[in-house]
Write an enzyme that holds these catalytic residues in place. Structure first.
Site, PDB file in Angstrom:
ATOM      1  N   ASP A  13       0.809  -1.219   0.000  1.00 38.22           N
ATOM      2  CA  ASP A  13       0.000   0.000   0.000  1.00 38.22           C
ATOM      3  C   ASP A  13       0.839   1.265   0.000  1.00 38.22           C
ATOM      4  OD1 ASP A  13      -2.385  -1.376  -0.026  1.00 38.22           O
ATOM      5  OD2 ASP A  13      -2.618  -1.368   2.159  1.00 38.22           O
ATOM      6  N   ARG A  93       0.467   2.751  16.706  1.00 38.44           N
ATOM      7  CA  ARG A  93       0.016   3.910  15.923  1.00 38.44           C
ATOM      8  C   ARG A  93       0.297   5.251  16.593  1.00 38.44           C
ATOM      9  NH1 ARG A  93       0.711   1.460  11.423  1.00 38.44           N
ATOM     10  NH2 ARG A  93      -0.722  -0.258  11.067  1.00 38.44           N
TER      11      ARG A  93
END
Ligand code: ARG
Length: 410
Positions: A13, A93
């Site tokens: 991605d 994250r």
């Protein structure tokens, strides 16, 4: 858009994304990669990023900070989402978002781009963290808006643009891994009624094929933090790496489950988290030995709340900080050691000890050494059950007044 800091992993991605951003905006691109201990992926990263259009590459080793500040906080909190998932991706994250913001500010970027899709949790985690740290930066997520409709189309674009990809049409998994665990999605795994094929697992042995010999390890904790194994001290990264190797060998930490995503979707997830699984079990057992009953019971609710908050991207919030202050207070006496036996996918606690142990053999024993006063229980139970005795008496009284008989339980 002048300059974009791109969250870059080197996977399909984000590789396609860098090329796509360059084609579309023709602005300066800086790739930002945080090393959280992902397996294999970081090799040749710089060349790959530059070949797809990056002018500068950041590849920062965050492993120590990740384990010390993030994984060990989740461990102390007992944070397991929906009771099981050790939250490896989710805890990474906010740390990656912090790195992205640091680089963006240092390099004078006006925009941060990430490679999350529109249906996952990670977009929320990144964007909430960035908003809380640098509200003036723009965030773009090309995967939410670009023309590719499937991973197959991305693979085709990558091949056409000479982007090297490890993903193939036969093994089209999306893998996110770090030292705290690995998550694997996509491909045949989307068929929730089918068992995951063996190649969906990256590091753990299938318990059936795991070594036939059980292995006992002893983990020592200090105020909730694991410090040594079998008497040998390890730094945080080494300790987790060691447990991942040992645990994988015994097929520990595999998980195959349906999970509730923040965006409302139910998804099928494959996880491998050998070190996190062993450490959570050991830590939980030690807590049961040294934390008083009411704090322990209350902490279970907090654990659940914290797990949901981590999952939902709320690491950088005032409430999270406050709840972690509670957790840290509960850890003061979580010092001691736990022995565990690892065997064919299972972790058994076999013994525990601590100088802060609240276990009292004289109170627990059924032998002549017993010091517990059994007679005290009589009065205790009378008062403890008083509200229900009163209620039952009232029911009987009302039934009598109405001339009815009542049976037990009504
Ligand atoms: N469902 C997990 C989470 O939201 C893991 C996602 C990992 N991503 C991946 N591409 N495998 O935390």
């Amino acid at each position: 858009m002048k300059k974009i800091a791109v969250a870059y992993s080197g996977g399909l991605d984000t590789s396609v994304m860098v090329k796509w951003l360059k084609n579309k905006y023709d602005c300066e691109i800086i790739t930002v990669t945080g090393n959280l201990g992902q397996v294999g992926e970081l090799e040749g990263l710089e060349e790959k990023a530059k070949a797809t259009g990056a002018s500068k590459v950041y590849n920062v080793d965050l492993r120590e900070e990740f384990i010390k500040e993030y994984a060990y906080s989740a461990l102390k909190a007992g944070a397991l989402y929906e009771g099981k998932y050790a939250l490896a991706t989710a805890i990474g994250r906010p740390l990656l978002a912090k790195l992205l913001v640091d680089v963006a500010l240092k390099e004078g970027c006006d925009t941060i781009a990430h490679g999350c899709t529109g249906k996952g949790n990670d977009q929320v985690r990144f964007e909430l963290s960035i908003a809380a740290l640098a509200p003036h930066l723009d965030v773009i997520a090309p995967l939410r808006t670009w023309e590719f409709k499937s991973r197959e189309e991305e693979i085709t674009f990558a091949i056409e643009n000479n982007i090297p990809v490890t993903v193939t049409r036969d093994r089209p998994y999306s893998i996110d891994g770090n030292l705290w665990g690995i998550a694997t999605e996509c491909g045949i795994l989307e068929e929730e009624t089918l068992a995951a094929p063996e190649d969906a697992f990256q590091i753990t042995k299938n318990p059936i094929d795991a070594v036939d010999l059980p292995q006992v390890i002893e983990i020592e904790f200090e105020s909730g933090i694991p410090k040594s194994i079998n008497g040998v001290e390890y730094d945080p990264v080494e300790l987790v790496e060691y447990l991942n190797i040992v645990g994988s060998k015994h097929g520990i930490g595999r998980l195959d489950q349906i999970e509730n995503r923040l965006v409302g979707i139910k998804s099928r997830e494959i996880y491998e988290a050998p070190a996190a699984t062993v450490l959570h079990q050991a830590h939980y057992e030690l807590e049961k030995l040294v934390i008083d009953r009411e704090t322990f019971r209350y902490k279970q609710n907090i654990s659940n709340k914290i797990a949901n908050m981590i999952y939902d991207g709320q690491w950088i919030t005032p409430l999270f900080k406050s709840l972690m202050a509670f957790v840290n207070e509960t850890q003061v006496n979580v010092t001691g050691s736990v022995k565990l036996q690892l065997y064919k996918g299972n972790v058994w606690v076999t013994s525990r000890s601590s100088r802060y142990s609240l276990y009292s053999k004289e109170l627990a024993t059924y032998t002549i050494e017993d010091t517990f006063n059994h007679k005290d229980s009589e009065g205790f139970i009378k008062i403890y059950s008083l509200p229900y005795r009163t209620l039952a008496m009232k029911k009987m009284e009302l039934a009598n007044a109405l001339g009815r008989t009542i049976s037990t339980g009504t």
